[in-house]
Scaffold this motif. Structure first.
Motif, PDB file in Angstrom:
ATOM      1  N   PRO A 100       0.794  -1.407   0.067  1.00 27.85           N
ATOM      2  CA  PRO A 100      -0.084   0.081  -0.090  1.00 27.85           C
ATOM      3  C   PRO A 100       0.822   1.360  -0.005  1.00 27.85           C
ATOM      4  O   PRO A 100       1.037   2.092   1.112  1.00 27.85           O
ATOM      5  CB  PRO A 100      -0.869   0.005   1.472  1.00 27.85           C
ATOM      6  N   ILE A 101       1.287   1.805  -1.269  1.00 30.06           N
ATOM      7  CA  ILE A 101       2.157   3.062  -1.249  1.00 30.06           C
ATOM      8  C   ILE A 101       1.796   3.522  -2.609  1.00 30.06           C
ATOM      9  O   ILE A 101       1.034   2.893  -3.465  1.00 30.06           O
ATOM     10  CB  ILE A 101       3.533   2.678  -1.265  1.00 30.06           C
ATOM     11  N   THR A 102       1.746   4.877  -2.576  1.00 28.91           N
ATOM     12  CA  THR A 102       1.467   5.602  -4.066  1.00 28.91           C
ATOM     13  C   THR A 102       2.151   5.042  -5.293  1.00 28.91           C
ATOM     14  O   THR A 102       1.773   5.309  -6.392  1.00 28.91           O
ATOM     15  CB  THR A 102       1.666   7.002  -3.844  1.00 28.91           C
ATOM     16  N   THR A 105      -0.012   3.404  -7.746  1.00 27.92           N
ATOM     17  CA  THR A 105      -1.134   3.816  -8.133  1.00 27.92           C
ATOM     18  C   THR A 105      -1.724   3.349  -9.407  1.00 27.92           C
ATOM     19  O   THR A 105      -2.927   3.089  -9.266  1.00 27.92           O
ATOM     20  CB  THR A 105      -0.906   5.370  -8.389  1.00 27.92           C
ATOM     21  N   LYS A 127      -3.607  -7.045  -0.726  1.00 27.77           N
ATOM     22  CA  LYS A 127      -2.501  -6.155  -0.202  1.00 27.77           C
ATOM     23  C   LYS A 127      -1.530  -7.102   0.701  1.00 27.77           C
ATOM     24  O   LYS A 127      -2.108  -7.962   1.311  1.00 27.77           O
ATOM     25  CB  LYS A 127      -3.366  -5.248   1.073  1.00 27.77           C
ATOM     26  N   TYR A 330      -7.670  -0.328   0.186  1.00 26.78           N
ATOM     27  CA  TYR A 330      -6.326  -0.028  -0.834  1.00 26.78           C
ATOM     28  C   TYR A 330      -5.108   0.575   0.106  1.00 26.78           C
ATOM     29  O   TYR A 330      -4.625  -0.132   0.580  1.00 26.78           O
ATOM     30  CB  TYR A 330      -6.675   0.982  -2.079  1.00 26.78           C
ATOM     31  N   LEU A 331      -5.097   1.825   0.054  1.00 29.12           N
ATOM     32  CA  LEU A 331      -3.839   2.450   0.559  1.00 29.12           C
ATOM     33  C   LEU A 331      -4.060   2.569   2.340  1.00 29.12           C
ATOM     34  O   LEU A 331      -3.208   2.649   2.871  1.00 29.12           O
ATOM     35  CB  LEU A 331      -3.498   3.689   0.074  1.00 29.12           C
ATOM     36  N   GLN A 333      -5.152   5.528   4.016  1.00 27.98           N
ATOM     37  CA  GLN A 333      -4.479   6.761   4.440  1.00 27.98           C
ATOM     38  C   GLN A 333      -5.235   7.841   4.229  1.00 27.98           C
ATOM     39  O   GLN A 333      -6.435   7.861   3.379  1.00 27.98           O
ATOM     40  CB  GLN A 333      -3.418   6.960   3.557  1.00 27.98           C
ATOM     41  N   LEU A 338      -2.420  11.755   0.652  1.00 26.91           N
ATOM     42  CA  LEU A 338      -2.206  11.408  -0.823  1.00 26.91           C
ATOM     43  C   LEU A 338      -2.609  12.581  -1.763  1.00 26.91           C
ATOM     44  O   LEU A 338      -1.363  12.544  -2.759  1.00 26.91           O
ATOM     45  CB  LEU A 338      -3.394  10.243  -0.977  1.00 26.91           C
TER      46      LEU A 338
END
Lengths: 446, 277
Positions: A100-102, A105, A127, A330-331, A333, A338
């Motif tokens: 889960p990091i940008t 994307t 994930k 997803y992330l 956050q 983001l």
């Protein structure tokens, strides 16, 4: 995207899913052109890294001549056809792993924004708790494809850090998008020469993070193996360790740089874009065997991710994307974090608002030279030893070559190896002389 | 009865002290936005109360209520309610534990009955017993090639030892007189095993099972944090990834309560098979 707007809002447009077209049909027609555009944009950007040069060139020769000239050395048509060709899917249910990091994307947003669905794929995004586990699950065949750090497919193919298994890089997920974050107490130590004895973290050994941090430190005269400590720490723990005073800083993936700022624990010392503008970071990796078994499914996935990368490349879509990938599925956050990462308008943690539109970019073409650079750093820091067959290894892993092979079969001239200029901290890299490049560094292990 | 009432009051008092200490520790700090560029403050998330850091009691209450009011929601493959996560974890623990029982109890019987087998297997047991179950994880992932099966294997390997050792001990310490009585009555080996030894050793065997279950529940959380892919451990990891302490604390409470219930269950079972001589 109207999907995320209030349909009862009298000012909202309900024209099409992205809101930029008059009707859904116009949107679909445009979407079909997106992957073509992605490739054309990538090629032009590679040929002319600086906008001013491209403009001058286009003005001087005219768009049509330019198209002809580029097509003669670079068969855009064939690449586009490859991205468009559709066959019966061998496998509809596809399991894709991600961290889960940008950086992931395009791979992630393809699910909530429907890019996979449009290709007839039923994708489950899984994930995953860490890079080593991603590697194991890909090798175990639990995942059909996965988000990976750009050096990982090379390392796995070579059998470095694991047993060897042929891997492919289908696309580069993102370029730029990382940063060096330091703890608040170091806000007066902005010169790396003052960093002796610092404890740093990177997410994985075979990562651009590790290689870029080592490169940056070495350019400032610090030996990354002797003068500082570099530890492998999972990204969320980087923030917690920074808070606990257990780390002095890290070169980590976003959103965890911005998250440290948001939680008032650290500040962004510099974006990795300032080390190497346009460096690759994460990739979309697949087992070679899987590609051979499921060529049509692979092509469909490839198209979905290319389309997503093309949408992500547009700055106007970044807020939509931040909202789409923020949920717990997803992330997980906060959206403001983001948004700052993706739009490039961010708080640096020292009281300034900065605007860097290309803080993170999405340029999907897996240029071979990128892989060669990664191998030179693996050699430089002793991760691989002896004679490295730079070119042939990268040719096997990066699917740029697959494109070339297919083109040869079709009787089309294959593209140049690497029109893109690689300049890392002012030093140009010539992919045809990798060994000389490795030897040119003062600080190295090889 | 008065004693019991007193202990209740003391428990409640302790809880109140704990909550008050929490309240003091989580008091909101003075706003740092004074003199700050409003745009910057907004980017830092300082324009509204934050959810990171130690949550206040009311935030904690809201989190608990939110999670418990909808425990079976399904927000996609990586986002499921605490009820579903618990079901995954309990399923893994149950399966691993059952497999361990199937092997440990018969094997324990054999070891308990035969001093020769006991001596032969003892070195292996002594070496394998102290290995942390999670140390098996990489090996399991590599050989089993499936993360779900690997986590079940890890539960299996950690639950097997207490049951094995307790069964062996229980069987070997059945009173001589009872075995002699069985022999005088010319009962067969099977009959002796099931009608004399098993009932006599049952309380000790169940003590082993109770210890195993406690360890298994400890281990599953750690294993799921490592492997991900749903379960209470994954829930903790996912919220840790979000640096959301309120949700992590909620998960800790749930893990504690479920562990207590499991222990009570085995305690009840143990009482059911215990007899007074």
């Amino acid at each position: 995207m109207s999907l995320f707007k209030n349909p009862y809002d009298p000012n909202a447009r309900l024209a099409c899913t992205c809101g930029a077209h008059a009707s859904q049909a116009a949107h679909e027609a445009d979407a079909a052109r997106l992957s073509e555009r992605a490739i054309e944009t990538a090629v032009l950007k590679a040929l002319f890294p600086r906008d001013a040069e491209r403009r001058r060139f286009l003005r001087a020769v005219g768009a049509n001549t330019a198209m002809g000239a580029i097509a003669s050395l670079f068969p855009l048509g064939a690449l586009q056809a490859m991205a468009q060709e559709k066959g019966k899917l061998e496998k509809k249910d596809v399991k894709i792993g991600f961290i889960p990091i940008t950086c992931a994307t395009p791979l992630i947003m393809s699910l909530p924004l429907g890019f996979y669905e449009k290709q007839g794929l039923n994708v489950t995004l899984q994930k995953t708790a860490g890079w080593a586990l991603i590697r194991d699950k890909v090798m175990n065949k639990e995942y059909d494809a996965s988000h990976m750090l750009a050096p990982m497919p090379l390392a796995i193919s070579l059998g470095v850090g694991s047993s060897a298994l042929p891997m492919n890089v289908a696309t580069i997920q993102n370029s730029n998008g990382q940063a060096i974050t330091l703890a608040m107490k170091h806000k007066d130590k902005r010169d790396p020469k003052q960093w002796k004895g610092f404890k740093f973290a990177v997410p994985f050994e075979y990562s651009m993070h590790n290689f870029l941090l080592r490169y940056y430190l070495a350019e400032h005269g610090l030996d990354p193996d002797k003068d500082v400590q570099i530890r492998v720490v999972p990204p969320p723990e980087m923030v917690a360790n920074l808070r606990a005073d257990n780390l002095d800083g890290y070169l980590g993936p976003d959103p965890f740089n911005q998250r440290a700022v948001y939680d008032q624990i650290g500040f962004i010392h510099l974006l990795t874009k300032e080390i190497w503008d346009g460096h690759p970071c994460c990739s979309f990796g697949v087992r070679t065997e899987w590609v051979k078994e499921n060529p049509n499914t692979f092509a469909a996935m490839y198209r979905a991710v290319l389309n997503a990368a093309a949408m992500a490349a547009g700055p106007e879509n970044r807020t939509t994307i931040a909202n789409a990938i923020a949920p717990a599925n997803y992330l997980n956050q906060p959206v403001p974090v983001l948004e700052q990462v993706l739009t490039g308008k961010y708080a640096d943690g020292l009281g300034n608002v900065k605007t860097v539109p290309n803080r993170i970019e999405f340029d999907p073409v897996p240029w071979n030279a990128l892989g060669v650079w990664i191998l030179t750093q693996m050699k430089r820091w002793g991760y691989v030893k002896g004679d490295v067959q730079y070119k042939s290894i990268v040719d096997q892993v990066y699917l740029m070559t697959d494109a070339k092979k297919r083109m040869k079969e079709e009787g089309i001239a294959s593209p140049a190896d690497m029109p893109k200029k690689i300049i890392v901290m002012g030093k140009p890299f010539d992919a045809s002389k990798p060994e000389a490049y490795v030897q040119s560094f003062a600080i190295k292990k090889a | 009865m008065r004693e019991r009432a007193k202990s209740w009051v003391l428990s409640l008092l302790l809880l109140a002290v704990l909550l008050f200490a929490w309240h003091l520790a989580s008091l909101p700090k003075a706003s740092a936005t004074a003199g700050m560029d409003p745009e910057y403050a907004k980017m830092m998330g300082l324009d509204k109360p934050k959810s990171d850091g130690l949550p206040t009691l009311s935030q904690m209450g809201a989190t608990v209520w939110k999670q418990l009011s909808n425990p079976f929601y399904d927000g996609g493959s990586n986002d499921k309610g605490i009820g579903i996560q618990l079901a995954y974890s309990l399923g893994r623990v149950g399966l691993g534990f059952l497999l361990a029982a199937l092997i440990a109890i018969p094997l324990g019987f054999v070891i308990g009955l035969s001093p020769m087998v006991h001596r032969a297997l003892d070195p292996f047991i002594q070496v394998l017993k102290p290995i942390s179950p999670l140390a098996w994880m990489p090996l399991a992932l590599y050989t089993i090639k499936d993360s779900a099966t690997s986590s079940i294997f890890v539960i299996f390997i950690c639950s097997i030892w207490p049951m094995l050792i307790n069964t062996a001990h229980g069987v070997s310490s059945v009173r001589r007189e009872w075995l002699n009585v069985a022999r005088t009555l010319e009962a067969g080996t099977m009959r002796t095993c099931f009608e004399v030894i098993l009932p006599a050793a049952a309380p000790v065997i169940l003590t082993g099972a109770r210890i195993s279950m406690g360890i298994a529940w400890l281990v599953i959380v750690a294993a799921e944090m490592l492997v991900g892919n749903l379960g209470v451990g994954y829930f903790v990891w996912n919220e840790w990834n979000n640096l959301s302490l309120a949700n992590v604390i909620f998960a800790i409470l749930v893990i504690g309560v479920v562990g207590m219930i499991l222990d009570l269950l085995f305690g009840a079972l143990q009482r059911a098979v215990t007899f007074v001589e």
